[in-house]
Design an enzyme around this catalytic site. Sequence first.
Site, PDB file in Angstrom:
ATOM      1  N   LYS A 196       2.142   2.654   9.766  1.00  0.00           N
ATOM      2  CA  LYS A 196       1.553   2.823  11.088  1.00  0.00           C
ATOM      3  C   LYS A 196       2.662   3.148  12.080  1.00  0.00           C
ATOM      4  O   LYS A 196       3.644   2.398  12.174  1.00  0.00           O
ATOM      5  CB  LYS A 196       0.825   1.556  11.533  1.00  0.00           C
ATOM      6  CG  LYS A 196       0.165   1.712  12.914  1.00  0.00           C
ATOM      7  CD  LYS A 196      -0.114   0.390  13.565  1.00  0.00           C
ATOM      8  CE  LYS A 196       1.090  -0.224  14.140  1.00  0.00           C
ATOM      9  NZ  LYS A 196       1.311  -0.282  15.539  1.00  0.00           N
ATOM     10  N   HIS A 254       5.899  -0.486  -3.529  1.00  0.00           N
ATOM     11  CA  HIS A 254       4.483  -0.794  -3.483  1.00  0.00           C
ATOM     12  C   HIS A 254       4.276  -2.138  -2.789  1.00  0.00           C
ATOM     13  O   HIS A 254       5.216  -2.872  -2.534  1.00  0.00           O
ATOM     14  CB  HIS A 254       3.872  -0.806  -4.895  1.00  0.00           C
ATOM     15  CG  HIS A 254       4.679  -1.528  -5.912  1.00  0.00           C
ATOM     16  ND1 HIS A 254       5.729  -0.932  -6.575  1.00  0.00           N
ATOM     17  CD2 HIS A 254       4.615  -2.786  -6.370  1.00  0.00           C
ATOM     18  CE1 HIS A 254       6.267  -1.814  -7.413  1.00  0.00           C
ATOM     19  NE2 HIS A 254       5.605  -2.937  -7.304  1.00  0.00           N
ATOM     20  N   TYR A 307       3.961  -3.001   3.931  1.00  0.00           N
ATOM     21  CA  TYR A 307       3.450  -2.585   5.236  1.00  0.00           C
ATOM     22  C   TYR A 307       4.644  -2.260   6.133  1.00  0.00           C
ATOM     23  O   TYR A 307       5.522  -3.123   6.347  1.00  0.00           O
ATOM     24  CB  TYR A 307       2.615  -3.684   5.904  1.00  0.00           C
ATOM     25  CG  TYR A 307       2.313  -3.359   7.344  1.00  0.00           C
ATOM     26  CD1 TYR A 307       1.357  -2.402   7.665  1.00  0.00           C
ATOM     27  CD2 TYR A 307       3.020  -3.955   8.382  1.00  0.00           C
ATOM     28  CE1 TYR A 307       1.103  -2.069   8.987  1.00  0.00           C
ATOM     29  CE2 TYR A 307       2.766  -3.630   9.708  1.00  0.00           C
ATOM     30  CZ  TYR A 307       1.811  -2.686   9.997  1.00  0.00           C
ATOM     31  OH  TYR A 307       1.560  -2.344  11.295  1.00  0.00           O
TER      32      TYR A 307
END
Length: 167
Positions: free
Chosen positions: A99, A111, A114
């Site tokens: 984001k 993996h 975030y």
Amino acid sequence: VSIPCIDGVIICPDSEIGIDTEILPGTIIKSGSAIGKGCVIGPNSIVENSVIEDGVELNNTQVYSSTVKAGAHIGPFVRIRPDCVVGEKVKIGNFVELKNTTVGDETSIAHLTYLGDADFGKNVNVGCGCATVNYNGKEKNRTVVGDHAFIGCSTYLVAPVTVGDNA
């Protein structure tokens, strides 16, 4: 452009798709999207209002209002939220969310990760289970990671924080 099976494929008429690109089943290409040549998009991917450069592979990946540069390999199960730039030859593994993040060229994000409100340099290794902790309950802060850094598994980068080059 090759669409070997049209099941579930939806392509908005204003999208652009380069030659030798393959669109796999379940892929949705929404308005404002441009996909380069020699890409593999899907299966089960969504691209909306984004630029996907040449030679990119998106496997079960969602990309919204972002740019993925040439040669990146992403997925499966990756979500790229708005205002991200993914550099050339980046590798992003399964179950990753970005984001408002910039990822430098040739960076590898394993993996279960975030990365939000962050800037990662080139040739960075991000291990499994890493997260940027960008919100303190009142404001969001940025994380900056320099070139050639190694971020090991299960690392939480609590913003605001800067990790230098080669760290």
